[in-house]
Design an enzyme around this catalytic site. Structure first.
Site, mmCIF file in Angstrom:
data_model
loop_
_atom_site.group_PDB
_atom_site.id
_atom_site.type_symbol
_atom_site.label_atom_id
_atom_site.label_comp_id
_atom_site.label_asym_id
_atom_site.label_seq_id
_atom_site.Cartn_x
_atom_site.Cartn_y
_atom_site.Cartn_z
ATOM 1 N N SER A 140 -13.794 69.867 42.652
ATOM 2 C CA SER A 140 -14.319 71.247 42.611
ATOM 3 C C SER A 140 -14.094 71.866 43.989
ATOM 4 O O SER A 140 -13.984 71.137 44.985
ATOM 5 C CB SER A 140 -15.824 71.219 42.321
ATOM 6 O OG SER A 140 -16.418 72.468 42.617
ATOM 7 N N TYR A 153 -24.331 67.420 44.044
ATOM 8 C CA TYR A 153 -23.144 67.813 43.268
ATOM 9 C C TYR A 153 -21.961 68.023 44.217
ATOM 10 O O TYR A 153 -20.875 67.481 44.000
ATOM 11 C CB TYR A 153 -23.423 69.084 42.456
ATOM 12 C CG TYR A 153 -22.210 69.531 41.658
ATOM 13 C CD1 TYR A 153 -21.651 68.709 40.684
ATOM 14 C CD2 TYR A 153 -21.610 70.771 41.894
ATOM 15 C CE1 TYR A 153 -20.527 69.105 39.965
ATOM 16 C CE2 TYR A 153 -20.490 71.171 41.182
ATOM 17 C CZ TYR A 153 -19.953 70.339 40.214
ATOM 18 O OH TYR A 153 -18.834 70.721 39.513
HETATM 19 N N1 LIG Z 1 -16.877 75.131 34.982
HETATM 20 C C1 LIG Z 1 -16.790 75.266 36.286
HETATM 21 O O1 LIG Z 1 -17.034 76.346 36.861
HETATM 22 C C2 LIG Z 1 -16.368 74.089 37.141
HETATM 23 C C3 LIG Z 1 -15.991 74.336 38.471
HETATM 24 C C4 LIG Z 1 -15.571 73.286 39.265
HETATM 25 C C5 LIG Z 1 -15.499 72.002 38.747
HETATM 26 N N2 LIG Z 1 -15.869 71.782 37.463
HETATM 27 C C6 LIG Z 1 -15.774 70.397 36.968
HETATM 28 O O2 LIG Z 1 -14.905 70.404 35.859
HETATM 29 C C7 LIG Z 1 -15.211 69.316 34.996
HETATM 30 C C8 LIG Z 1 -15.292 69.812 33.562
HETATM 31 O O3 LIG Z 1 -16.350 70.728 33.497
HETATM 32 P P1 LIG Z 1 -16.436 71.870 32.390
HETATM 33 O O4 LIG Z 1 -16.590 73.133 33.105
HETATM 34 O O5 LIG Z 1 -15.376 71.721 31.367
HETATM 35 O O6 LIG Z 1 -17.885 71.481 31.812
HETATM 36 P P2 LIG Z 1 -18.478 71.414 30.334
HETATM 37 O O7 LIG Z 1 -17.902 72.481 29.478
HETATM 38 O O8 LIG Z 1 -19.946 71.308 30.519
HETATM 39 O O9 LIG Z 1 -17.900 70.011 29.811
HETATM 40 C C9 LIG Z 1 -18.323 68.806 30.378
HETATM 41 C C10 LIG Z 1 -17.750 67.667 29.572
HETATM 42 O O10 LIG Z 1 -18.262 66.439 30.130
HETATM 43 C C11 LIG Z 1 -18.852 65.681 29.076
HETATM 44 N N3 LIG Z 1 -19.955 64.873 29.576
HETATM 45 C C12 LIG Z 1 -21.113 65.310 30.166
HETATM 46 N N4 LIG Z 1 -21.922 64.264 30.422
HETATM 47 C C13 LIG Z 1 -21.260 63.146 29.979
HETATM 48 C C14 LIG Z 1 -21.572 61.767 29.953
HETATM 49 N N5 LIG Z 1 -22.748 61.317 30.431
HETATM 50 N N6 LIG Z 1 -20.682 60.906 29.428
HETATM 51 C C15 LIG Z 1 -19.503 61.349 28.929
HETATM 52 N N7 LIG Z 1 -19.146 62.648 28.934
HETATM 53 C C16 LIG Z 1 -20.018 63.529 29.449
HETATM 54 C C17 LIG Z 1 -19.335 66.714 28.070
HETATM 55 O O11 LIG Z 1 -19.402 66.170 26.764
HETATM 56 P P3 LIG Z 1 -20.715 65.595 26.027
HETATM 57 O O12 LIG Z 1 -21.841 66.528 26.312
HETATM 58 O O13 LIG Z 1 -20.255 65.551 24.612
HETATM 59 O O14 LIG Z 1 -20.910 64.219 26.606
HETATM 60 C C18 LIG Z 1 -18.179 67.719 28.120
HETATM 61 O O15 LIG Z 1 -17.134 67.270 27.297
HETATM 62 C C19 LIG Z 1 -16.520 68.707 35.543
HETATM 63 O O16 LIG Z 1 -16.196 67.544 36.300
HETATM 64 C C20 LIG Z 1 -17.060 69.793 36.451
HETATM 65 O O17 LIG Z 1 -17.848 69.252 37.501
HETATM 66 C C21 LIG Z 1 -16.308 72.781 36.646
#
Ligand SMILES: NC(=O)c1ccc[n+]([C@@H]2O[C@H](COP(=O)([O-])OP(=O)(O)OC[C@H]3O[C@@H](n4cnc5c(N)ncnc54)[C@H](OP(=O)(O)O)[C@@H]3O)[C@@H](O)[C@H]2O)c1
Length: 261
Positions: A140, A153
């Site tokens: 991130s 985080y």
């Molecule tokens: N969105 C942003 O603005 C942003 C910015 C920077 C970095 N990121 C990073 O990008 C990555 C993806 O995030 P996203 O934005 O796509 O978030 P998201 O839509 O909340 O998706 C998160 C994914 O992780 C899975 N997950 C959560 N807890 C889990 C667990 N205990 N075991 C296995 N799977 C788990 C969730 O599935 P289940 O709930 O089905 O387990 C979901 O598929 C993350 O690493 C996040 O930190 C996001």
């Protein structure tokens, strides 16, 4: 049908992970989709099989639990053909440390740090033995902007960046690529899960999730070690890295600096 290789995508039930899975299936990879929500994974797998004809496995597993993590480690170690691992699953927090629950912080470290480390450790031996493979680690921009969100985080994402850079050094010449991706604010359910809806953030900070994933994969094709889709001035990253590497050469002194004596 020939395949570009087996790709394991964590956090594939929603957000960026589901889009990584879709792009990789379209590109000719067979897949394993990992997350807790088995029904969402099954629905995506059915769609991808129908749209692309690829083979898609579903692994419903909580990667913050020892049992769930072991099952995915076993998959990575047991198959002889894992071409790609996308360590995408992650959770965040906006809560100050003083207001945070210790259990929530522990689960965040278990998923963002421990699971990513152990899955990488499980996938690498086979890749190194075959002299081929790719690991994509989703970090991130808070890896650099550590003051922006919850400190644990931010630190977990700094870990992902530092771990990836150390691996790039260790794996040089072994045919295995490791990329760190640093998304900024991206339109996924991540923000609702945080209890901080995207509507509270400036609209011109928010990147479409499909564009983010396409940029991450474009960075991979370009051979980038670190891909920051929202950074429009790549020379600033190059200067930051050059400064860090130059600084790292200055620490090896047997005596403390004069100011400490
Ligand atoms: N969105 C942003 O603005 C942003 C910015 C920077 C970095 N990121 C990073 O990008 C990555 C993806 O995030 P996203 O934005 O796509 O978030 P998201 O839509 O909340 O998706 C998160 C994914 O992780 C899975 N997950 C959560 N807890 C889990 C667990 N205990 N075991 C296995 N799977 C788990 C969730 O599935 P289940 O709930 O089905 O387990 C979901 O598929 C993350 O690493 C996040 O930190 C996001």
């Amino acid at each position: 049908m020939s395949t570009k290789g087996y790709a394991v995508v964590t956090g594939a039930s929603a957000g960026m992970g589901a889009l990584f899975a879709q792009r990789l299936a379209r590109d000719g990879h067979d897949l394993a989709l990992v997350a807790r929500n088995g029904a969402a994974l099954e629905a995506l797998a059915a769609r991808l099989r129908a749209d692309t004809g690829r083979s898609v496995d579903v692994v419903a597993a909580d990667l913050a639990s020892e049992d769930g993590l072991r099952r995915v480690e076993d998959l990575l170690r047991g198959r002889g053909d894992v071409a790609m691992l996308v360590n995408n699953a992650g959770v965040g927090s906006m809560r100050p440390l003083l207001d945070s629950d210790a259990g929530e912080l522990t689960r965040m470290i278990a998923l963002n740090v421990t699971a990513l480390t152990r899955l990488t450790h499980a996938a690498l031996p086979g890749m190194v033995a075959r002299g081929a493979g790719t690991i994509v680690n989703v970090s991130s921009i808070v890896a650099i902007a550590t003051e922006m969100m919850n400190g644990v985080y931010g630190a977990s994402k700094s870990y992902v960046l530092a771990f990836t850079q150390a691996l790039q050094h260790e794996l040089a010449g072994k045919g295995v690529r490791v990329q760190a991706v640093l998304p900024g604010v991206t339109a996924t359910g991540f923000w609702d899960t945080l209890g901080h809806p995207l509507a509270r953030l400036p609209a011109d900070w928010i990147m479409d999730a499909g564009e983010l994933v396409d940029a991450a994969l474009a960075g991979l094709r370009r051979g980038e070690a670190v891909t920051i889709p929202g950074l429009h001035a790549p020379e600033r990253w190059d200067a930051h890295e050059a400064s860090r590497r130059a600084l790292a050469t200055l620490f090896g002194n047997a005596r403390p600096a004069a100011r400490y004596r």
